[in-house]
Structure formats: structure tokens, C-alpha cells
Design an enzyme around this catalytic site. Structure first.
Site, PDB file in Angstrom:
ATOM      1  N   CYS A 155      14.092  -6.675  -1.476  1.00 24.70           N
ATOM      2  CA  CYS A 155      13.216  -5.495  -1.496  1.00 24.70           C
ATOM      3  C   CYS A 155      11.820  -5.886  -1.987  1.00 24.70           C
ATOM      4  O   CYS A 155      11.665  -6.902  -2.657  1.00 24.70           O
ATOM      5  CB  CYS A 155      13.767  -4.429  -2.438  1.00 24.70           C
ATOM      6  SG  CYS A 155      15.373  -3.778  -1.958  1.00 24.70           S
ATOM      7  N   THR A 192      10.548  -0.994 -11.960  1.00 21.74           N
ATOM      8  CA  THR A 192      11.722  -1.049 -11.086  1.00 21.74           C
ATOM      9  C   THR A 192      12.487  -2.327 -11.381  1.00 21.74           C
ATOM     10  O   THR A 192      11.894  -3.357 -11.722  1.00 21.74           O
ATOM     11  CB  THR A 192      11.354  -0.919  -9.591  1.00 21.74           C
ATOM     12  OG1 THR A 192      12.535  -0.612  -8.857  1.00 21.74           O
ATOM     13  CG2 THR A 192      10.745  -2.195  -9.024  1.00 21.74           C
ATOM     14  N   HIS A 244       9.621   1.334  -3.970  1.00 15.97           N
ATOM     15  CA  HIS A 244      10.586   0.224  -3.914  1.00 15.97           C
ATOM     16  C   HIS A 244      11.170   0.190  -2.494  1.00 15.97           C
ATOM     17  O   HIS A 244      12.119   0.904  -2.191  1.00 15.97           O
ATOM     18  CB  HIS A 244      11.674   0.483  -4.961  1.00 15.97           C
ATOM     19  CG  HIS A 244      12.712  -0.588  -5.090  1.00 15.97           C
ATOM     20  ND1 HIS A 244      13.140  -1.055  -6.309  1.00 15.97           N
ATOM     21  CD2 HIS A 244      13.436  -1.264  -4.169  1.00 15.97           C
ATOM     22  CE1 HIS A 244      14.079  -1.982  -6.127  1.00 15.97           C
ATOM     23  NE2 HIS A 244      14.282  -2.117  -4.829  1.00 15.97           N
TER      24      HIS A 244
END
Lengths: 291, 162
Positions: B29, B23, B46
Site C-alpha cells: 500500500c 497509518t 492509505h
């Protein structure tokens, strides 16, 4: 490195930045003015054949999923909305500045444009949470333009990122702006402000670009709108849409509370809504390019 | 090479030899990474926000967006590849959650994500054995299916592993 020479050559490079087309200039001016209607936007687009073609390509792209083809500019502008039209016009005109890979920031091609777009969307959304009335179109356009100086400085910052980050880590400098200024004698906010002056942008946009990391230093009348872009910028970086090594290397000015009512939940919604809008729009713009 | 690349709010798993799960650019995040040694499966979600209550409608479309719905969704996905549906025997690692200094604390979503994730893991009887959280920089995360090694990168910095 002699920073005075760099500063001078940077200012010279700024004077050579291609001017905006009359339609892009006029669209920016309109978006800064709260009293205008969509008809005026339509009239500008209609007078610019290249812009007309691009707008139609975007509105008819797969991402919008419209059932029937849109052939009239009036309908296309109504579907896309003023902000996207401004974005398309700027992309066509100053695309080189927005789209170049930010090598000096260890950033990739497209990073700056994505960051600007997300900042713009977040700034517009946040402007609706202000305690005073703000022009959401201006917040959006300010967001699109706020980092225009990075497109210029990137070429001069060569391989400086690791050293700058180390200086930040040691707290030898307060933020990335100070690092830029130490190396080049000018930071990206000031460089962007110089571009804005060259382009003769409306005052509010000039002030947004100049003070987006230091809203409290701006003339008071512009402060609320600058805080909207300041917050939008931070939100974009939090969302993972930064411009490279300088991502999150700036301080949030906590005095935003003077002008905004933002709870944790409201901020979470800003992140969620802007990310969603961003996905949609990004898909439509990429579609439009490929068609 | 089989690469599973996840966007914000996505979750996915990979058990193909030589594969990766990746990712890009975690800001505030947090990536929750579940490694299952028994089936050699790597899973990742995520997570963007701590709690789904702020927008329950979003959950159906993208459960991975929130800590409280993302971890159960990932476990379910991994169960399809033969992993234990309750996550027994899995190794947990966390990365991301960059910090924003805000005197009003409103902007510290990274920290809130971390706390919400740890709470959900705790409820599942799971805990992280390694984490790379906080700080003020963004992280790109890639996990190797073969070794379970997690490589992190950030613009202007050398890569590191956890």
C-alpha cells in the site's frame, strides 16, 4: 552463541509445547479431509463444553449483528462456518503460541495471530484459482498453522533483527530463514514442522508448515496446496500484516504459475476480498473476547 | 494530542496544533500525504490498489482504497477544513509501495500503486516533492501537524524522516 546448544534446547522446548485438546486435533484432521460434513464438526463442538461456550459467545457478538440470539450449536456452526470454528478451537488451545509478542522479530502481541488469519483467508481464496482441485478448508487451516514455529524461535532470537536485516541488505543471506538458521541452527519452518509432528497433525499440514517458503522442495502431491499457502503468506505481508522484522524478507516462488491462474486483477481481488473478510472476522473475535 | 489513525483504504485530515496523522504497516500500500501550509492541515489516504474498476461497488463504501478515487476523496475532505479543493499550494509526499520480486510481475502491486497515484496527481497538476517508496519492508508513517515532518518506522530498523 553456540547454535547446536540452541537447536537442542529449541527441540526440547518443542517437545514441551502443550498438546492440542482432542477436539482441536479432531477438527484439524477433519478440515484436512475433503469428505466431511458440517454435522461432524457440530458433533465435536458439542462434546467440548468450553469450546461450545466460546463458539456461542462469538456468534452472539455484536460484530455478527444477528437479530436473534443463537443458542444451538448446529445454528452457530452454520453461521460461523467450519473455518472459524477451527480458528476458535486453535486459539483456545494453542493461544499462548499464537498470541505471544514476537520479541525476537520485533513484533507486537497479536501480530502472529493476525498474520496467520490473513494468510489463511488469502490461501483459501487463492485455492479457488488453482488449476487442480484444492481443498479450501485445508488451505485455510494450513494458513493458520504455517508460522507456528515463529512462536518458538522468537524467544531465542533476542535482538537479532537489526543484524539480520543488515545481512539481508548486504545479500550475505538469501532470506530471513537463512538468518534464523545461522543464529540458531534451525529455522521457523523446520521448528514448526517439529511442532506439527509433536501434535501428530495430518501429513498435508506438516508439509505445508515445513515447505511454505520452499514449495518446490516439497513432495509433488502436496505442492499445489503448499503454493496456495505460500501465496497467502506473501499476500498477508503485502497487506501490511506481517510478523515484525521478517516481513517481506522472503522470496516469492514464481513457479506458482504452474498451479495457479492469477492475473494482476485477480490478485488485486484476492487482496481486497481477504482484507474485507479479515476486518469482519477480527471484529467478531475481539467482540467475543470482551463479552 | 489529536491523533487521526487511518486503516487500509481510509483517508483523513487533521489541523489541530500538536496533532498527528498516522497509518500502520504499509506493505504494498502507499500513503499519499498532502500538506497544506496555508491552513496548516495534514491529509493522508492509505491506498491499497491502483484502480477502482476492479470493484466499483467498493468505491461508495471506501473510496480511499483505490488511487483513482482516494486522492479526490482526500481533497474533498481537506476542503472541508478550508483547503483548496483542487489542491493548489499543497505539498505532496509519498511513502510505502514495498516491492515483491515476481518474475511474472503479477505481485508488484506496490509499483502499480505508485504509478497510478502519480498519474492521478499529475492530472491534478500536483507532484511529490519527497518519497520513500519500494524496498522490501513495511512502513508505519506518522505526520506531525505542527511541522509537517514525516516519521517512518519499520520493525528491526531505526526510525527515519522524509
Amino acid at each position: 552463541m553456540n547454535k547446536h546448544i540452541d537447536r537442542d534446547s529449541i527441540l526440547k522446548a518443542i517437545r514441551q509445547v502443550p498438546l492440542l485438546s482432542p477436539s482441536a486435533s479432531r477438527l484439524l484432521e477433519l478440515s484436512a479431509n475433503p469428505d466431511h460434513d458440517l454435522g461432524e464438526i457440530v458433533a465435536i463442538v458439542k462434546c467440548d463444553a468450553a469450546l461450545t461456550a466460546h463458539v456461542l459467545r462469538v456468534v452472539n457478538s455484536a460484530a455478527f449483528g444477528l437479530l436473534s440470539r443463537v443458542d444451538s450449536i448446529d445454528r452457530a456452526v452454520a453461521y460461523l462456518g467450519e473455518r472459524l470454528i477451527v480458528g476458535i478451537a486453535l486459539g483456545d488451545n494453542a493461544g499462548e503460541l499464537f498470541n505471544k509478542p514476537l520479541g525476537g522479530y520485533d513484533g507486537a502481541r497479536g501480530d502472529l495471530w493476525r498474520h496467520d488469519l490473513l494468510t489463511a483467508m488469502a490461501a483459501r481464496y487463492v485455492s479457488s484459482k488453482a488449476k487442480v482441485e484444492l481443498n479450501p478448508g485445508l488451505a485455510f487451516t494450513g494458513g493458520i498453522l504455517h508460522d507456528i514455529g515463529k512462536g518458538i524461535l522468537s524467544d531465542y532470537l533476542h535482538n537479532s533483527a537489526p543484524q539480520l536485516l543488515e545481512n539481508l541488505q548486504r545479500q550475505a543471506i538469501a532470506n530471513y530463514l537463512e538468518g534464523e538458521k545461522n543464529i540458531l541452527g534451525i529455522d521457523h519452518a523446520e521448528a514448526g514442522f517439529e511442532v506439527a509432528k509433536t501434535w501428530k497433525l495430518p501429513d498435508a499440514l506438516q508439509m505445508i508448515i515445513r515447505y511454505h517458503h520452499a514449495p518446490q522442495d516439497a513432495p509433488e502431491e502436496f505442492r499445489p496446496i503448499i503454493y496456495a499457502v505460500h501465496i497467502g503468506d506473501i499476500v498477508a505481508m503485502m497487506g501490511g500484516y506481517g510478523t515484525g522484522s521478517d516481513t517481506l524478507q522472503y522470496k516469492l516462488d514464481g513457479n506458482y504459475t504452474q498451479y495457479f491462474d492469477l492475473s494482476s486483477d485477480a490478485l488485486a481481488m484476492v487482496l481486497l476480498e481477504t482484507e474485507e473478510e479479515f476486518r469482519r472476522v477480527e471484529a467478531s473475535l475481539t467482540d467475543g473476547k470482551e463479552n | 494530542m489529536s491523533a487521526v489513525v487511518l486503516g487500509v483504504g481510509d483517508f483523513g485530515a487533521n489541523n489541530k496544533p500538536g496533532g498527528i496523522v498516522k497509518t500502520y504497516a504499509l506493505g504494498s500500500c502507499v500513503a499519499v500525504i498532502l500538506l497544506d501550509p496555508r491552513t496548516r492541515t495534514v491529509g493522508m489516504v492509505h491506498v491499497a490498489l491502483p484502480e477502482s474498476r476492479i470493484n466499483p461497488a467498493k468505491v461508495a463504501e471506501r473510496p480511499g482504497y483505490f488511487a483513482d478515487t482516494g486522492i479526490p476523496a482526500l481533497l474533498k475532505e481537506m476542503a472541508k477544513l478550508g483547503c483548496d479543493p483542487r489542491g493548489r499550494g499543497m505539498v505532496v509526499k509519498l511513502a510505502g509501495g514495498a516491492k515483491i520480486m515476481d518474475p511474472n510481475d503479477t505481485f508488484n502491486i506496490g509499483k502499480r500503486n505508485e504509478l497510478a497515484i502519480k498519474k492521478v496527481l499529475w492530472a491534478h497538476g500536483m507532484g511529490a516533492v519527497a518519497e520513500d517508496l519500494g524496498g522490501n519492508f513495511s512502513r508505519t508513517v506518522a505526520v506531525s501537524v505542527d511541522t509537517g515532518e514525516i516519521t517512518l518506522s519499520s520493525p528491526g530498523r531505526s526510525n527515519w524522516t522524509i
